[in-house]
Design a protein around this motif. Sequence first.
Motif, PDB file in Angstrom:
ATOM      1  N   GLN A   1       0.842  -1.317  -0.088  1.00  0.00           N
ATOM      2  CA  GLN A   1       0.136   0.075   0.007  1.00  0.00           C
ATOM      3  C   GLN A   1       0.772   1.113   0.090  1.00  0.00           C
ATOM      4  O   GLN A   1       0.301   2.229  -0.239  1.00  0.00           O
ATOM      5  CB  GLN A   1      -0.777  -0.142   1.248  1.00  0.00           C
ATOM      6  CG  GLN A   1      -2.025  -1.073   1.119  1.00  0.00           C
ATOM      7  CD  GLN A   1      -2.920  -1.007   2.385  1.00  0.00           C
ATOM      8  OE1 GLN A   1      -2.715  -0.150   3.200  1.00  0.00           O
ATOM      9  NE2 GLN A   1      -3.500  -2.137   2.430  1.00  0.00           N
ATOM     10  N   PHE A   2       2.230   1.096   0.386  1.00  0.00           N
ATOM     11  CA  PHE A   2       3.001   2.294   0.461  1.00  0.00           C
ATOM     12  C   PHE A   2       3.917   2.271  -0.818  1.00  0.00           C
ATOM     13  O   PHE A   2       5.102   3.206  -0.847  1.00  0.00           O
ATOM     14  CB  PHE A   2       3.868   2.139   1.637  1.00  0.00           C
ATOM     15  CG  PHE A   2       2.948   2.248   2.808  1.00  0.00           C
ATOM     16  CD1 PHE A   2       3.033   3.762   3.652  1.00  0.00           C
ATOM     17  CD2 PHE A   2       2.315   1.245   3.383  1.00  0.00           C
ATOM     18  CE1 PHE A   2       2.248   3.813   4.741  1.00  0.00           C
ATOM     19  CE2 PHE A   2       1.602   1.390   4.599  1.00  0.00           C
ATOM     20  CZ  PHE A   2       1.427   2.861   5.301  1.00  0.00           C
ATOM     21  N   GLY A   3       3.766   1.389  -1.924  1.00  0.00           N
ATOM     22  CA  GLY A   3       4.577   1.416  -2.961  1.00  0.00           C
ATOM     23  C   GLY A   3       5.099   0.003  -3.305  1.00  0.00           C
ATOM     24  O   GLY A   3       4.566  -1.011  -2.336  1.00  0.00           O
ATOM     25  N   ASN A   4       5.558  -0.129  -4.319  1.00  0.00           N
ATOM     26  CA  ASN A   4       6.235  -1.546  -4.761  1.00  0.00           C
ATOM     27  C   ASN A   4       7.376  -2.051  -3.732  1.00  0.00           C
ATOM     28  O   ASN A   4       8.354  -1.443  -3.406  1.00  0.00           O
ATOM     29  CB  ASN A   4       6.955  -1.383  -6.267  1.00  0.00           C
ATOM     30  CG  ASN A   4       7.481  -2.729  -6.590  1.00  0.00           C
ATOM     31  OD1 ASN A   4       6.636  -3.667  -6.351  1.00  0.00           O
ATOM     32  ND2 ASN A   4       8.493  -3.048  -7.177  1.00  0.00           N
ATOM     33  N   VAL A   5       7.008  -3.423  -3.034  1.00  0.00           N
ATOM     34  CA  VAL A   5       7.843  -3.933  -2.355  1.00  0.00           C
ATOM     35  C   VAL A   5       8.205  -5.215  -2.796  1.00  0.00           C
ATOM     36  O   VAL A   5       7.166  -5.810  -3.414  1.00  0.00           O
ATOM     37  CB  VAL A   5       7.297  -4.092  -0.792  1.00  0.00           C
ATOM     38  CG1 VAL A   5       7.954  -4.917  -0.107  1.00  0.00           C
ATOM     39  CG2 VAL A   5       6.968  -2.814  -0.294  1.00  0.00           C
ATOM     40  N   THR A   6       9.426  -5.808  -3.040  1.00  0.00           N
ATOM     41  CA  THR A   6       9.929  -7.043  -3.528  1.00  0.00           C
ATOM     42  C   THR A   6       9.550  -8.221  -2.483  1.00  0.00           C
ATOM     43  O   THR A   6       9.684  -8.078  -1.309  1.00  0.00           O
ATOM     44  CB  THR A   6      11.399  -7.102  -3.764  1.00  0.00           C
ATOM     45  OG1 THR A   6      11.804  -5.758  -4.487  1.00  0.00           O
ATOM     46  CG2 THR A   6      11.806  -8.325  -4.243  1.00  0.00           C
ATOM     47  N   ASP A   7       8.793  -9.121  -3.073  1.00  0.00           N
ATOM     48  CA  ASP A   7       8.488 -10.284  -2.499  1.00  0.00           C
ATOM     49  C   ASP A   7       9.716 -11.211  -2.596  1.00  0.00           C
ATOM     50  O   ASP A   7       9.897 -11.923  -3.595  1.00  0.00           O
ATOM     51  CB  ASP A   7       7.321 -11.042  -2.944  1.00  0.00           C
ATOM     52  CG  ASP A   7       6.889 -12.323  -2.183  1.00  0.00           C
ATOM     53  OD1 ASP A   7       7.526 -12.588  -1.015  1.00  0.00           O
ATOM     54  OD2 ASP A   7       5.896 -13.038  -2.865  1.00  0.00           O
ATOM     55  N   ARG A   8      10.601 -11.628  -1.443  1.00  0.00           N
ATOM     56  CA  ARG A   8      11.556 -12.328  -1.319  1.00  0.00           C
ATOM     57  C   ARG A   8      11.184 -13.815  -0.853  1.00  0.00           C
ATOM     58  O   ARG A   8      12.047 -14.668  -0.882  1.00  0.00           O
ATOM     59  CB  ARG A   8      12.560 -11.649  -0.322  1.00  0.00           C
ATOM     60  CG  ARG A   8      13.253 -10.440  -0.563  1.00  0.00           C
ATOM     61  CD  ARG A   8      13.995  -9.799   0.214  1.00  0.00           C
ATOM     62  NE  ARG A   8      15.429 -10.602   0.452  1.00  0.00           N
ATOM     63  CZ  ARG A   8      16.379 -10.550  -0.275  1.00  0.00           C
ATOM     64  NH1 ARG A   8      16.383  -9.706  -0.952  1.00  0.00           N
ATOM     65  NH2 ARG A   8      17.493 -11.485   0.086  1.00  0.00           N
ATOM     66  N   GLY A   9      10.051 -14.092  -0.707  1.00  0.00           N
ATOM     67  CA  GLY A   9       9.580 -15.156  -0.614  1.00  0.00           C
ATOM     68  C   GLY A   9       9.246 -15.864   0.824  1.00  0.00           C
ATOM     69  O   GLY A   9       9.699 -15.033   1.751  1.00  0.00           O
TER      70      GLY A   9
END
Length: 231
Positions: free
Chosen positions: A116-124
């Motif tokens: 909700q605050f921007g693109n965040v990488t999903d490291r899994g």
Amino acid sequence: MKIIWDKGHGGSDPGAVANGLQEKQLTHKIVEYAMSYLEENYTGFEQRATRAGDQTLTLSQRSDMANAWSADVFVSVHINAGKGTGFEIYVHPNASPQSIALQNVLHDEILSAMRQFGNVTDRGKKRANYAVLRETKMPAVLTENLFIDSNDAKHLKNEAFLKAVGEAHARGVAKFLGLPQKTKLQPEPKPQQKASDKKLYRVQVGAFSDRKNAERLADELREKGYPATIV
């Protein structure tokens, strides 16, 4: 249901430090937001934190606390380091199906809140032989909430972001445990005033010696929607 929140690091161990931030302070804030959110919105549980403030704790003290209390869930909160970016969540390599289920629900809740605050990488969803995951006897996970030493720090400096992440931890645990939501009390409606209770104010428009003039004014008032009576 008993929930243990583990605030990573603390006291003489600040954890990762960069960009004017300390991991131990961030984990404290996230857990405090999580605990407050649970108290405000759910019932049917007890919760504790491994440290209330800035105490120094060993890894074995953290797991021993959870085991001695016979907790139902153990969630260890951390901030990553190493110039990377994104969110990841761990269980032990020999994790129980319950730990994996907890990992799944928390992963989705937390990542959704972060994005909700921007693109965040999903490291899994990962596995590691961390002591607090190995030594605890209940479903246990460890979250790594972005990187303190990369561009992720802009989010970690945002109090609204930390609050959202903490609340997402709480919602995930509540879903996993099936905690009932508190009933929100609705404000009582104000009693409506009866027409018979209302005070009426009368306005006299004029007085005439000629009845025809009085009738003419009364007709004009009636045409405009006002009640008019000649007395």
